[in-house]
Design a protein around this motif. Structure first.
Motif, PDB file in Angstrom:
ATOM      1  N   GLU A  91       0.853  -1.193   0.000  1.00 16.40           N
ATOM      2  CA  GLU A  91       0.000   0.000   0.000  1.00 16.40           C
ATOM      3  C   GLU A  91       0.890   1.244   0.000  1.00 16.40           C
ATOM      4  O   GLU A  91       1.786   1.352   0.841  1.00 16.40           O
ATOM      5  N   PRO A  92       0.708   2.178  -0.936  1.00 16.86           N
ATOM      6  CA  PRO A  92       1.504   3.417  -0.878  1.00 16.86           C
ATOM      7  C   PRO A  92       1.288   4.109   0.466  1.00 16.86           C
ATOM      8  O   PRO A  92       0.143   4.204   0.933  1.00 16.86           O
ATOM      9  N   ILE A  93       2.355   4.614   1.058  1.00 17.12           N
ATOM     10  CA  ILE A  93       2.225   5.237   2.379  1.00 17.12           C
ATOM     11  C   ILE A  93       1.549   6.601   2.299  1.00 17.12           C
ATOM     12  O   ILE A  93       1.046   7.123   3.292  1.00 17.12           O
ATOM     13  N   GLU A 102       4.928   9.648  -6.280  1.00 16.22           N
ATOM     14  CA  GLU A 102       6.180   8.935  -6.017  1.00 16.22           C
ATOM     15  C   GLU A 102       5.944   7.660  -5.213  1.00 16.22           C
ATOM     16  O   GLU A 102       6.506   6.600  -5.515  1.00 16.22           O
ATOM     17  N   ASP A 103       5.105   7.747  -4.182  1.00 15.41           N
ATOM     18  CA  ASP A 103       4.855   6.568  -3.359  1.00 15.41           C
ATOM     19  C   ASP A 103       4.016   5.526  -4.094  1.00 15.41           C
ATOM     20  O   ASP A 103       4.182   4.318  -3.892  1.00 15.41           O
ATOM     21  N   LYS A 104       3.127   5.976  -4.971  1.00 18.41           N
ATOM     22  CA  LYS A 104       2.345   5.027  -5.773  1.00 18.41           C
ATOM     23  C   LYS A 104       3.256   4.265  -6.742  1.00 18.41           C
ATOM     24  O   LYS A 104       3.106   3.047  -6.919  1.00 18.41           O
ATOM     25  N   ILE A 135       4.458   1.178   1.636  1.00 20.72           N
ATOM     26  CA  ILE A 135       5.676   1.384   0.847  1.00 20.72           C
ATOM     27  C   ILE A 135       5.937   2.879   0.699  1.00 20.72           C
ATOM     28  O   ILE A 135       5.042   3.653   0.359  1.00 20.72           O
ATOM     29  N   LYS A 136       7.199   3.245   0.934  1.00 19.94           N
ATOM     30  CA  LYS A 136       7.641   4.641   0.803  1.00 19.94           C
ATOM     31  C   LYS A 136       8.710   4.740  -0.285  1.00 19.94           C
ATOM     32  O   LYS A 136       9.637   3.928  -0.328  1.00 19.94           O
ATOM     33  N   ASP A 137       8.586   5.711  -1.146  1.00 21.67           N
ATOM     34  CA  ASP A 137       9.563   5.926  -2.223  1.00 21.67           C
ATOM     35  C   ASP A 137      10.927   6.321  -1.670  1.00 21.67           C
ATOM     36  O   ASP A 137      11.030   7.128  -0.747  1.00 21.67           O
ATOM     37  N   CYS A 138      11.974   5.745  -2.278  1.00 25.07           N
ATOM     38  CA  CYS A 138      13.347   6.076  -1.868  1.00 25.07           C
ATOM     39  C   CYS A 138      14.176   6.623  -3.031  1.00 25.07           C
ATOM     40  O   CYS A 138      15.391   6.774  -2.898  1.00 25.07           O
TER      41      CYS A 138
END
Length: 316
Positions: free
Chosen positions: A134-136, A141-143, A206-209
């Motif tokens: 799940e996008p945070i 970006e998170d998607k 999930i968080k984008d890095c």
């Protein structure tokens, strides 16, 4: 089949003969493809009259990650910063192993298709560990990161088997570190599969890095897709925690997971091969647990009910 129970036989569930490990490194060698094909052929020949559902590999993504990246499972290969094993290369070995497992699946399916399926009337597939990501946040970006997480975890295997190539996200990030399929390999992969089995228990945020630097953690590295996996958002768990540190009760994940697979892979038949029936809701070991407690097992009933409801919603 007895009393309506149909056996689903898995050809390999994590382990592999020690002789093959000693001879050529097992899944690290392309020779594993011929070894696996030989073994599968024997199984089909002697049991195919009674077995109508075959799974080539159980959770090959877990084998590649835990056996060759973090070193938690045998053969315990890893390298810094993923772990401190006596041998291994966490940046490269998981992709070599995955490649050989994908082609071993294809080899086994090829044998079944050409020698046994018409006469025996069975079906053959593969079983993946499938976590919902799940996008945070609602950010673009998170998607994208949530999609990358899925590509570096489950689609890593299913895309080559069903679509004949690795996910585009993996190709773009890993480039030459990702093995290539030869023309012969692509021909083998055309046999695909008859069904997908998924083992689904839990979900994570999930968080984008890529666009925002992340602290080190599961999924944050380049070879994991720059997608940090976490169970908490604003210090609140995605779902009720259980005694198993990796299982959180998030039934929405079941509905979203099966819908995602249905849409991505053109409605290929799908089986839930593990979930509430194997582990379900984890409990702490409790020496004072009574028979009455086990009969009135409210938490487990709630867990099963919620996940089955989510599955029924997806089916409708």
């Amino acid at each position: 089949m007895h009393k309506g129970i149909q056996p689903f036989v898995t050809l390999t569930h994590y382990d592999i003969p020690q002789e093959l490990e000693g001879k050529n490194g097992a899944w690290l060698s392309s020779e594993a493809q011929e070894d696996f094909k030989y073994y599968a052929d024997i199984c089909f020949r002697f049991f195919g009259d009674r077995v109508k559902y075959w799974s080539t590999l159980n959770e090959p993504n877990v084998v590649a990650i835990r056996g060759y990246r973090t070193g938690i499972y045998p053969p315990c290969h890893c390298s810094w910063p993923f772990g401190n094993c006596s041998g291994g290369d966490s940046e490269k070995e998981p992709f070599v192993v995955a490649h050989n497992m994908i082609l071993s699946h294809a080899a086994a399916v090829g044998i079944y298709r050409t020698k046994y399926q018409k006469k025996q009337g069975g079906r053959i597939g593969i079983v993946m560990n499938a976590m919902w990501f799940e996008p945070i946040s609602d950010s673009w970006e998170d998607k994208l990161a949530a999609e990358r997480a899925q590509s570096f975890y489950m689609n890593w295997f299913l895309d080559p088997i069903i679509r004949g190539k690795y996910p585009i996200e993996m190709q773009e990030i890993l480039q030459s570190d990702l093995p290539m399929f030869s023309e012969h390999d692509l021909e083998m992969l055309k046999n695909k599969l008859d069904f997908i089995g998924i083992n689904h228990y839990t979900s994570f945020y999930i968080k984008d890095c890529i666009f925002s630097p992340c602290e080190p953690g599961p999924g944050a590295s380049r070879t994991e897709g720059f997608a940090l996996r976490t169970a908490k958002k604003n210090n609140i768990f995605i779902g009720e925690p259980t005694a198993c540190g990796w299982i959180f009760v998030y039934p929405q994940g079941m509905e979203k997971m099966v819908t995602y697979i249905k849409e991505r892979y053109n409605n290929i038949p799908l089986f839930i091969t593990e979930n509430v029936y194997l582990i379900g809701f984890c409990d702490e070991e409790n020496p004072h647990f009574t028979m009455e407690n086990s009969i009135h097992d409210v938490k487990r009933v709630e867990y099963m009910n919620s996940y089955l409801d989510a599955l029924a919603t997806a089916m409708r």
